[in-house]
Design a protein around this motif. Sequence first.
Motif, short mmCIF file in Angstrom:
data_model
loop_
_atom_site.label_atom_id
_atom_site.label_comp_id
_atom_site.label_asym_id
_atom_site.label_seq_id
_atom_site.Cartn_x
_atom_site.Cartn_y
_atom_site.Cartn_z
N LEU A 50 -2.06 13.11 8.63
CA LEU A 50 -3.26 12.78 7.87
C LEU A 50 -4.00 14.02 7.40
O LEU A 50 -4.49 14.07 6.29
N PHE A 51 -4.06 15.03 8.26
CA PHE A 51 -4.89 16.19 7.94
C PHE A 51 -4.14 17.38 7.37
O PHE A 51 -4.76 18.26 6.78
N LEU A 52 -2.84 17.44 7.56
CA LEU A 52 -2.08 18.58 7.05
C LEU A 52 -1.39 18.20 5.76
O LEU A 52 -0.58 17.30 5.73
N LYS A 55 3.03 22.57 5.20
CA LYS A 55 3.28 23.38 6.40
C LYS A 55 2.38 24.60 6.49
O LYS A 55 2.15 25.13 7.57
N ASN A 56 1.83 25.06 5.37
CA ASN A 56 0.94 26.22 5.39
C ASN A 56 -0.40 25.91 6.04
O ASN A 56 -1.11 26.82 6.46
N ASP A 57 -0.74 24.63 6.12
CA ASP A 57 -1.99 24.23 6.77
C ASP A 57 -1.90 24.32 8.29
O ASP A 57 -2.91 24.30 8.98
N PHE A 58 -0.68 24.42 8.82
CA PHE A 58 -0.51 24.31 10.26
C PHE A 58 -1.23 25.40 11.05
O PHE A 58 -1.85 25.12 12.06
N SER A 59 -1.16 26.64 10.58
CA SER A 59 -1.80 27.70 11.36
C SER A 59 -3.31 27.52 11.41
O SER A 59 -3.94 27.76 12.44
N LEU A 60 -3.91 27.06 10.31
CA LEU A 60 -5.34 26.79 10.32
C LEU A 60 -5.64 25.62 11.27
O LEU A 60 -6.61 25.65 12.03
N TRP A 61 -4.79 24.61 11.23
CA TRP A 61 -4.91 23.45 12.12
C TRP A 61 -4.92 23.90 13.58
O TRP A 61 -5.79 23.51 14.37
#
Length: 184
Positions: A50-52, A55-61
């Motif tokens: 839902l939030f990502l 895959k580039n969002d993962f480190s911020l997550w």
Amino acid sequence: MNEIFGFDLPDKSKELTDKEYVDLVNRIRGNFLSYVSVLDTTLTMIISDLFLRDKNDFSLWVKTVFDEDRTASFGTKIVWLARIMKNHSVFKNEINESDRIKIQQKLNEIREIRNDFAHNFAHNKKINKENVKNRIIQLYDFEDGITTSKNFRMDEIMSLINNPWIVTELEKIQILTKKIREKQ
């Protein structure tokens, strides 16, 4: 999934040896904890899907949402899912309030048993014959110098594992989450 972890209990008319009883207790506990692990992973997938966006969002997550161990507890994920279902317009429209509440309650019931199974121990040296006969799992907890025990009926634990309702509901939520993600 339930077929992987569920199994038929020996008939109560079958007398179990102490070893058979201990093996059965350990199998039930292990299967239940494995079952919960799959539910936990499913919650992680729903929340992260839902939030990502990619895959580039993962480190911020990881740096903002997960704790220092980079994991959120099963209980935390249940709270997050409940909030998502309550506050996201698509979930509110697709899942009625009573079902949202029931999902959270069932997951919390499973979480409480999971915590007892994971953090308490069974006494395998001195087996209570009544527990064997009645198919009861008795677990002990030591906290603040006090020993307490909790009893679990084997058939109730197996009913939780064998009931497909929560798995089916989480699968529906997972599909809904993918649809939401595809529209964005």
